[in-house]
Design a protein around this motif. Structure first.
Motif, PDB file in Angstrom:
ATOM      1  N   GLU A 149      14.866  -0.656   0.039  1.00 31.49           N
ATOM      2  CA  GLU A 149      14.309  -1.923  -0.445  1.00 31.49           C
ATOM      3  C   GLU A 149      13.901  -1.885  -1.917  1.00 31.49           C
ATOM      4  OE1 GLU A 149      10.796  -2.659   1.898  1.00 31.49           O
ATOM      5  OE2 GLU A 149       9.601  -1.239   0.730  1.00 31.49           O
ATOM      6  N   ARG A 150      14.031  -0.723  -2.566  1.00 27.38           N
ATOM      7  CA  ARG A 150      13.580  -0.612  -3.952  1.00 27.38           C
ATOM      8  C   ARG A 150      14.693  -0.967  -4.929  1.00 27.38           C
ATOM      9  NH1 ARG A 150       8.879  -1.478  -4.802  1.00 27.38           N
ATOM     10  NH2 ARG A 150       8.461   0.038  -6.442  1.00 27.38           N
ATOM     11  N   ARG A 189      19.597  -4.758   6.232  1.00 32.78           N
ATOM     12  CA  ARG A 189      19.496  -4.272   7.615  1.00 32.78           C
ATOM     13  C   ARG A 189      18.890  -2.873   7.642  1.00 32.78           C
ATOM     14  NH1 ARG A 189      23.366  -6.404  11.687  1.00 32.78           N
ATOM     15  NH2 ARG A 189      24.193  -8.358  10.873  1.00 32.78           N
ATOM     16  N   PRO A 190      17.604  -2.762   7.300  1.00 32.16           N
ATOM     17  CA  PRO A 190      16.979  -1.437   7.297  1.00 32.16           C
ATOM     18  C   PRO A 190      16.879  -0.878   8.716  1.00 32.16           C
ATOM     19  CG  PRO A 190      15.317  -3.151   7.021  1.00 32.16           C
ATOM     20  CD  PRO A 190      16.666  -3.832   6.967  1.00 32.16           C
ATOM     21  N   ILE A 191      16.931   0.443   8.831  1.00 31.62           N
ATOM     22  CA  ILE A 191      16.743   1.076  10.144  1.00 31.62           C
ATOM     23  C   ILE A 191      15.360   1.694  10.259  1.00 31.62           C
ATOM     24  CG2 ILE A 191      19.191   1.538  10.550  1.00 31.62           C
ATOM     25  CD1 ILE A 191      18.553   4.485   9.704  1.00 31.62           C
ATOM     26  N   ALA A 192      14.696   1.890   9.143  1.00 32.02           N
ATOM     27  CA  ALA A 192      13.360   2.478   9.174  1.00 32.02           C
ATOM     28  C   ALA A 192      12.388   1.520   8.506  1.00 32.02           C
ATOM     29  CB  ALA A 192      13.342   3.821   8.459  1.00 32.02           C
ATOM     30  N   GLN A 193      11.258   1.340   9.157  1.00 34.10           N
ATOM     31  CA  GLN A 193      10.255   0.416   8.660  1.00 34.10           C
ATOM     32  C   GLN A 193       9.288   1.170   7.763  1.00 34.10           C
ATOM     33  OE1 GLN A 193       8.548  -1.670  11.876  1.00 34.10           O
ATOM     34  NE2 GLN A 193       7.199  -2.934  10.624  1.00 34.10           N
ATOM     35  N   GLY A 194       8.757   0.490   6.781  1.00 34.16           N
ATOM     36  CA  GLY A 194       7.725   1.115   5.972  1.00 34.16           C
ATOM     37  C   GLY A 194       8.114   1.142   4.512  1.00 34.16           C
ATOM     38  N   SER A 195       7.102   1.124   3.663  1.00 29.95           N
ATOM     39  CA  SER A 195       7.325   1.187   2.233  1.00 29.95           C
ATOM     40  C   SER A 195       6.917   2.563   1.753  1.00 29.95           C
ATOM     41  CB  SER A 195       6.513   0.084   1.537  1.00 29.95           C
ATOM     42  OG  SER A 195       7.009  -1.182   1.921  1.00 29.95           O
ATOM     43  N   THR A 247       9.347  -9.357  11.893  1.00 30.32           N
ATOM     44  CA  THR A 247       8.680  -8.290  11.158  1.00 30.32           C
ATOM     45  C   THR A 247       9.543  -7.052  11.165  1.00 30.32           C
ATOM     46  OG1 THR A 247       7.564  -7.718  13.202  1.00 30.32           O
ATOM     47  CG2 THR A 247       6.306  -8.997  11.589  1.00 30.32           C
ATOM     48  N   GLY A 248       9.299  -6.203  10.206  1.00 29.75           N
ATOM     49  CA  GLY A 248       9.893  -4.879  10.186  1.00 29.75           C
ATOM     50  C   GLY A 248      11.390  -4.896  10.348  1.00 29.75           C
ATOM     51  N   LEU A 249      11.866  -4.314  11.431  1.00 33.21           N
ATOM     52  CA  LEU A 249      13.304  -4.151  11.607  1.00 33.21           C
ATOM     53  C   LEU A 249      13.921  -5.336  12.320  1.00 33.21           C
ATOM     54  CD1 LEU A 249      13.274  -0.400  12.632  1.00 33.21           C
ATOM     55  CD2 LEU A 249      13.348  -1.433  10.363  1.00 33.21           C
ATOM     56  N   TYR A 306       4.447  -4.456  -7.464  1.00 25.21           N
ATOM     57  CA  TYR A 306       5.136  -3.438  -6.668  1.00 25.21           C
ATOM     58  C   TYR A 306       6.609  -3.787  -6.479  1.00 25.21           C
ATOM     59  CZ  TYR A 306       6.653  -1.085  -2.418  1.00 25.21           C
ATOM     60  OH  TYR A 306       7.361  -0.373  -1.497  1.00 25.21           O
ATOM     61  N   PHE A 307       6.856  -5.050  -6.118  1.00 21.93           N
ATOM     62  CA  PHE A 307       8.256  -5.488  -6.048  1.00 21.93           C
ATOM     63  C   PHE A 307       8.368  -6.974  -6.311  1.00 21.93           C
ATOM     64  CE2 PHE A 307      12.090  -7.156  -4.211  1.00 21.93           C
ATOM     65  CZ  PHE A 307      13.029  -6.302  -4.742  1.00 21.93           C
ATOM     66  N   ALA A 366       4.633  -7.389  -1.424  1.00 21.02           N
ATOM     67  CA  ALA A 366       3.663  -6.302  -1.464  1.00 21.02           C
ATOM     68  C   ALA A 366       4.174  -5.168  -0.579  1.00 21.02           C
ATOM     69  CB  ALA A 366       2.302  -6.792  -0.972  1.00 21.02           C
ATOM     70  N   PRO A 367       3.694  -3.933  -0.782  1.00 16.83           N
ATOM     71  CA  PRO A 367       4.182  -2.823   0.048  1.00 16.83           C
ATOM     72  C   PRO A 367       4.015  -3.139   1.537  1.00 16.83           C
ATOM     73  CG  PRO A 367       2.716  -2.016  -1.675  1.00 16.83           C
ATOM     74  CD  PRO A 367       2.682  -3.514  -1.744  1.00 16.83           C
ATOM     75  N   GLY A 368       5.073  -3.009   2.286  1.00 16.27           N
ATOM     76  CA  GLY A 368       5.020  -3.232   3.727  1.00 16.27           C
ATOM     77  C   GLY A 368       4.832  -4.683   4.127  1.00 16.27           C
TER      78      GLY A 368
END
Lengths: 186, 455
Positions: free
Chosen positions: A118-119, A159-165, B181-183, B382-383, B402-404
């Motif tokens: 995501e960066r 389509r990320p497979i891992a969550q988190g920043s 959310t998330g994935l 941050y982004f 924001a992060p996350g």
């Protein structure tokens, strides 16, 4: 060979155990269980069968040539360094194994899906994902897989497979996934 | 849900007439111009009194106008509780001392009047209480359900008369609404008024939607749809809801952008991992390749005269901004700093190019001259990514994350001064600003038409 993913999983478990230990109330350390003297094992007469025996597949095994076989025994994903699309040294054995497997099952068609973390901005990441997918495709072609069995697509960062920043999630999301689209049972 | 019927109503025309100055002619001019000074330095917001409009939806209309003006950063609307004169109506001019006493540098008042044909006319007057003269008097007519549009059009006239710049309130924003959310995320194409009201979904969420952009027609957009095994560029008509793929290509298509006259579309095709920029004539459907090197070439954006494109290339090893003519000739790098430059957008004024820059572990929205000089970073976090210009070339909307967290829409002006979250507060990315929904009224400048203030 450990994949990046399993190393990360293992270290995550390690962190969890450490965290649990840290949270646990103070206790006297338990004595370590000592291995006792091994008992001699005596052969014994089998008894009469006591009930029906039902057949079934064990979870986690996969028939050779199946999608599950490819995923579990070969590995369907390789990982890339930041803003890079060169196949890493640790990814080459897996791609070689993918090529071998595909050469063994010539009816299988695959789609290489390139992914980015995501960066980065959306369109640049689409272009980067396309390079990653192509890097894997050409590796497979160089190992003898017919080019017309392979499609590629970039999902960019969508389509990320891992969550988190965090670095761990980003490292997992920089990947190329070899998806079987036809020619193999699940 | 059937959004398009409603959209049709929103897009329906708004008629306009100029109002002569109110009954009493101005007496004596006093010194001092009330107009906002637009400089790149310190801003002195103009104290404006927006009196509640009379008639059906009148107070709502003046409320929308007041919020628009405030959000622009150029105006500081005075709290209506401070108003002394309560009986302003369109047939009178303001009692000037009652407005100068509360510091009003401009007074806006008006009325919504139902018409025999069922439509509503919103008339308004803008006065300079110090010089005691009318700056503008005007009326717009539309169906009653278009009252927000009427408010935006009044806002544009006020903004234009007081700043000297074209307004931008009677516009919409197309964006990607994100949920989950998330994935487990999904995205839908959506459109809303520039102030976040009247949001409508345009797709149902089966595909990942990316990078919508308006053509010069505010009812036409292009966007990218990404499925599991395909990537397409669609052109959609917002009035009919019809969409059409621009075609199938040997490779993955992305990053569509209309030319300023809407007759061409530039986009990237990725073949064998190599992304290059192509341009298609939408009438003949003929496509020409503009870049031809092994680097990434993407994110094209036309100059407003249609003669050039700014784009991203990493042919030198890192992502930088380049310009070229629209036949592909004259490719040269323009960005000069370190870091990665992506997602350029040429200002509709032609003078600036907005971009996203990644440097020092952070992301920035910035602008540079069309030749690459004078780089200024306007916003950092941050982004953030994807600047899109308001049609007057003063405001930029972008997505910040924001992060996350989820992505939200933000706005900044070219001086970096007015940074704030856009009025739509849902999770959203990839905003693209429309042109004005229809041309602004002519002859409303200084000394023109309804302006009775001495020059």
């Amino acid at each position: 060979m450990y994949s990046t993913r399993s190393i990360i999983r293992l270290s995550a478990v390690g962190v969890m155990v450490a965290a649990m230990a840290a949270c646990a109330p103070r206790q006297q350390p338990e004595p370590m269980p000592q291995p006792g003297p091994s008992q001699p094992s005596q052969p014994s007469q089998p008894g009469a069968p006591t009930g029906p025996v039902n057949p079934g597949t064990l979870p986690g095994t996969a028939a050779p040539g199946s999608v599950g076989d490819f995923r579990q025994n070969i590995g369907d994903r390789v990982y890339f360094d930041l803003d890079s699309y060169s196949v890493r040294a640790d990814a080459q054995p897996r791609l070689d194994a993918q090529a071998q497997w595909l050469n063994r099952y010539p009816n299988v068609r695959v789609r290489i899906e390139g992914n980015a973390d995501e960066r980065g901005t959306r369109e640049y990441n689409l272009a980067l994902g396309a390079r990653r997918a192509e890097a894997v495709r050409s590796h497979l072609v160089n190992r003898g897989v017919a080019a017309n069995r392979i499609d590629t697509i970039s999902y960019g960062k969508e389509r990320p497979i891992a969550q988190g920043s965090n670095e761990e999630a980003w490292a997992q999301n920089r990947n190329a996934h070899t998806a079987i689209v036809s020619g193999a049972p699940q | 849900m059937r959004p398009n019927k409603r959209l049709n109503a929103l897009i329906a025309g708004v008629a306009a007439i100029a109002l002569a100055p109110a009954a009493v002619t101005p007496v004596m001019a006093q010194s001092g111009s009330p107009e906002v000074e637009i400089t790149e330095g310190v801003l002195r917001p103009l104290q404006i009194a927006v009196a509640p409009f009379s008639g059906p939806n009148g107070a709502d209309i003046s409320g929308v106008i007041s919020s628009n003006l405030q959000r622009s950063g150029f105006f500081d609307p005075i709290d209506p509780n401070a108003f002394i004169q309560q009986d302003l109506n369109l047939s009178n001019q303001p009692d000037f001392p009652q407005w100068t006493r509360i510091g009003a540098q401009a007074v806006l008042y008006g009325s919504a009047t139902p018409q025999p044909d069922g439509r509503v006319q919103v008339g308004f007057r803008l006065y300079d209480p110090y010089r005691e003269c009318q700056l503008v008097g005007f009326a717009f007519t539309a169906t009653p359900d278009n009252w927000r549009r009427l408010a935006h059009k009044v806002s544009d006239v006020v903004y234009q008369r007081l700043t000297g710049e074209q307004g931008y309130f009677d516009t919409r924003v197309v964006f990607v609404s994100e949920s989950g959310t998330g994935l487990n995320r999904f995205s839908r194409l959506a459109v809303m008024d520039q102030d976040g009201f009247n949001p409508f979904f345009l797709t149902s969420g089966e595909e990942i939607i990316l990078t919508p952009r308006f053509s010069n027609n505010p009812n036409e957009i292009a966007y990218m749809a990404l499925g599991e095994d395909y990537s397409r560029i669609y052109i959609m008509n917002l009035q009919t809801g019809r969409r059409e793929s621009i075609g199938e290509f040997p490779g993955q298509v992305f990053a569509p952008r209309f030319s300023p006259d809407g007759t061409q579309i530039a986009f990237s095709i990725s073949v064998g991992g190599n992304s290059d920029i192509h341009i298609m004539n939408l009438r003949t459907r003929q496509t020409r390749r503009l870049t031809n090197d092994p680097g990434i070439d993407t994110s094209p954006s036309f100059s407003p005269d249609g003669n050039q494109l700014v784009f991203v290339s990493d042919r030198s090893g890192s992502a930088r901004l380049y310009t070229m003519r629209t036949d592909g000739s004259g490719q040269r790098p323009i960005s000069r700093g370190g870091g990665a430059y992506t997602a350029p957008s040429w200002s509709p004024r032609g003078d600036l190019i907005a971009f996203t820059k990644q440097q020092g572990g952070r992301f920035h929205i910035g602008v540079m001259d069309a030749s690459g000089g004078g780089e200024r970073l306007l916003s950092s976090s941050y982004f953030e990514e994807g600047p899109s210009w308001a049609p007057n070339g003063r405001y930029i909307m972008f997505a910040r994350q924001a992060p996350g967290g989820g992505s939200r829409l933000w706005t900044v002006d070219v001086t970096g001064r007015v940074v704030g979250q856009a009025s739509y507060s849902g999770m959203a990315g990839d905003p693209a600003w429309s042109p004005l929904l229809d041309p602004p009224p002519a002859n409303l400048g200084v000394g023109q038409a309804s302006d009775s203030c001495p020059g």
